[in-house]
Write an enzyme that holds these catalytic residues in place. Structure first.
Site, PDB file in Angstrom:
ATOM      1  CD  GLU A   1     -19.593 -48.553   3.088  1.00 35.13           C
ATOM      2  OE1 GLU A   1     -18.584 -49.236   2.839  1.00 35.13           O
ATOM      3  OE2 GLU A   1     -19.541 -47.500   3.783  1.00 35.13           O
TER       4      GLU A   1
ATOM      5  CD  GLU B   1     -16.646 -49.015  -1.072  1.00 34.64           C
ATOM      6  OE1 GLU B   1     -15.884 -48.893  -0.091  1.00 34.64           O
ATOM      7  OE2 GLU B   1     -17.675 -48.339  -1.220  1.00 34.64           O
TER       8      GLU B   1
END
Length: 679
Positions: free
Chosen positions: A158, A315
């Protein structure tokens, strides 16, 4: 002969199912490592992401490396018949590194130096940090390049944030010199620095935007955001270089974050072989699941469209998250439905954060496959295992793709400019919300959509929808003009072509340049309504549709007026226009309707243009999508209602889960989903 489909991991022709696995958190209880392997089998999981935040364990002190826990994890995954998505650890570095090299800590916009902590608080420009990340990445690649578990590289985690340190300021100035050819006057013109006497007379005067300095030069703000994206991509390139050198056949990815505003993912996509993203919708909101389903579907489509091939849902949560204002459990059935939604839109993975709940720190109450109880006797575990059983039957889907004849344009830089724009509704221009309003009629009708930015080729699409294209460079204007002239159907809205790529307003009337000919009109001014205000657009037959937020006043030249405003001083003036241009047609919607009008409009356009739908006559709250390849066609039917529904089928299918033939009618439970293979 069937076409060859390429799986994400070479030779692993299964949908990937697994999660973020953190055995380093359980070094003192190695028996849990063995139990994890048993539970992974029970959960029908075949892939684990490992090493994401492991740097402090891998390199406990400078130059001293210990890969023992990772060796064991990789060996266990391989023995269990699985694959590893092996991460590089740059998302969070060891404390000793910050202590010894404080220059790699970020400087905040207010010019305060950050302390050690959280994640991604390092400087992407720092030569030290680039050296350290490249070194450990090379060691990882050398050690595991031939390991049977290695299936993919997960670079960092991220990416996000920005640094305002002296190194980044210097890099920003060099970036600007390159962009403007070393000509400071070009920069001054592009940023319109004559405003407020902000003209720069030397490159050294230029700083990044700051709340204690300059924040109102919109061209400067845009260029800073562009620089941050480019610098992040360059840092990522530095990370991937040793991986690509040592393991050229192992694909590379990093996880994107939906609408995250800090980075333009159309730039970062060039650094990956496979796009992945982290998906955490707000299911079970008090109004309905439909808006959530639409937004999530849009993001799936966008991530598939980045590289026009299957993507990864890196995710998701099998139950709940812990970081939203209200953290609600997924209701029974929603985990399977939301997971298969990703697969329907082109994901070849269903992966979770996290495999096993952490005992401490900020994510100890974040959902996981294995709860703190440590066993399989939970509702969540059973639902994960059930989903895994279905995924095991879907090998034929791997590598297939939806086919789209409709494109919706969504552009990061356009969003940056709209967010920065002072005027209209200053709190929120509603760019994302408006884009989703135009996407919703397609979703509810089971129409496949590609989501593109302003620079992508649109020539192959029958219908292109471009809401609120406020900032457009000349190249984009010409691309749209050519698209319509050659027979395309284009739908645009208010604020189209207001400013150029530097956020300088186009002169000579709007929409900019040749677009006035394409739409057959020019726009004079735009009215912003208060939140409680409503106007209406009125069709020739008297039908009315509510209008909110924005009403643009337009003057047709060659355009046909399809609807007019109901009230205010511009009552009776055009609200929607249609213009024939070349071989194509351009529609201009001058106001923001509440969704009812665009639903009718797109229903008519889909029929006129003969754009294929997965299924006709879908019930409210139900959608359908198709993936096809290798001569096979798979239909996904999804029910986002809490109550059961019946769906009429046109053909005969095999239900991939039950292996039963389905004819005429499909029954779906509340939050039910079926994957059907066409016979």
């Amino acid at each position: 002969m069937k076409e060859k489909r390429k799986p994400i991991m070479s030779g692993f022709t299964h949908i990937l199912h697994g999660g973020d696995y953190n055995p380093e958190q359980w070094k003192d209880t190695p028996e849990i490592w063995q139990e994890d392997m048993r539970l992974m089998k029970l959960a029908n999981c075949n892939t684990m992401s490992v090493g994401i935040f492991s740097w402090a364990v891998l390199e406990p002190e400078e130059g001293v490396f210990d890969f023992s826990f990772l060796d064991t994890a990789m060996d266990n995954i391989a023995k269990n018949g699985g694959k590893a998505v092996l991460a590089t650890p740059s998302g969070a570095r060891p404390h000793w590194m910050s202590d010894k090299y404080p220059e790699l800590l970020r400087v905040l916009p207010d010019r305060q130096h950050a302390l050690f902590g959280v994640r991604h608080n390092h400087c992407f420009t720092s030569p030290v940090y680039r050296e350290k990340t490249a070194k450990i990445n090379r060691l990882l690649a050398e050690r595991y390049k031939d390991h049977p578990a290695l299936g993919m590289w997960h670079v960092s985690n991220e990416y996000g944030g920005e640094c305002h340190c002296p190194l980044c300021q210097a890099a920003f100035r060099e970036w600007l010199k390159k962009k403007y050819g070393g000509d400071l006057e070009r920069l001054n013109h592009a940023w319109w620095t004559a405003f407020w006497s902000h003209r720069y007379t030397s490159w050294e005067q230029i700083e990044s935007p700051s709340p204690i300095g300059e924040i109102y030069v919109h061209g400067q703000n845009l260029d800073w955001k562009r620089f941050v994206t480019d610098q992040t991509a360059d840092f990522m390139h530095n990370e991937t270089a040793p991986l690509r050198e040592m393991t050229p056949d192992v694909p590379v990815t990093t996880n994107f974050m939906g609408f995250y505003p800090g980075l333009n993912y159309w730039k970062l996509r060039k650094e990956v072989d496979v796009v992945s993203w982290d998906n955490y919708p707000n299911w079970h909101m008090p109004d309905s699941n439909i808006a959530t389903a639409v937004q999530t579907a849009f993001l799936h489509d966008m991530n598939r469209s980045f590289l026009h091939k299957p993507f990864m849902m890196m995710e998701s949560t099998p139950s709940l998250v812990n970081w939203k204002p209200y953290n609600k459990l997924k209701r029974p059935g929603m985990h399977k439905l939301s997971s298969m939604q990703a697969v329907a839109h082109g994901s070849d993975t269903v992966q979770y954060f996290q495999w096993r709940k952490s005992r401490g720190s900020s994510e100890k109450l974040h959902g996981a496959v294995v709860d703190h109880c440590g066993h399989e006797n939970t509702r969540v575990f059973r639902e994960v295992a059930e989903l895994g059983g279905l995924l095991q039957k879907l090998d034929g889907i791997v590598g297939t793709m939806p086919e789209s004849k409709v494109a919706v344009l969504y552009d990061w830089e356009n969003r940056w400019a709209l967010d920065d724009l002072q005027g209209l509704q200053n709190e929120d221009k509603k760019y994302i919300e408006t884009t989703l309003k135009h996407y919703t009629p397609l979703w509810k009708r089971g129409v496949s959509v590609d989501v593109l930015d302003f620079h992508e080729d649109i020539s192959a699409y029958s219908l292109v929808i471009a809401p609120m294209m406020y900032m457009m460079e000349r190249e984009t204007i010409q691309r749209l003009k050519q698209y319509v002239a050659q027979g395309g159907t284009l739908v645009c809205t208010y604020l189209t072509g207001t400013a150029d790529e530097n956020d300088l307003c186009w002169l000579g009337g709007l929409p900019a340049e040749d677009l006035k000919e394409v739409f057959g009109l020019w726009t004079e001014e735009i009215d912003t309504l208060y939140p409680e205000e409503r106007n209406a657009l009125v069709l020739p037959d008297g039908t009315k549709y509510a209008v909110c937020d924005y009403c643009e006043i337009v003057h047709p030249s060659t355009a046909e007026v399809l609807a007019t405003y109901k009230k205010d001083f511009y009552a009776g003036q055009p609200a929607v226009c249609k213009n024939s241009y070349g071989k194509g047609t351009a529609y201009y919607i001058a106001c923001r309707d509440t969704g009812e009008y665009v639903d009718v409009l797109y229903g008519e356009l889909l029929q006129q243009l003969e754009i294929p739908r997965a299924l006709p006559n879908l019930p409210e709250g139900v959608t359908a999508h198709v993936r096809e390849g290798g001569g096979e066609r798979y239909l996904f039917v999804e029910n986002y209602n809490g109550a059961p529904v019946q769906v009429v089928l046109e053909k005969n299918y095999i239900d991939m889960e039950t292996e039963q033939t389905v004819r005429n009618t499909l029954k779906l439970d509340g939050y039910g989903v079926s994957v059907l293979k066409e016979l």
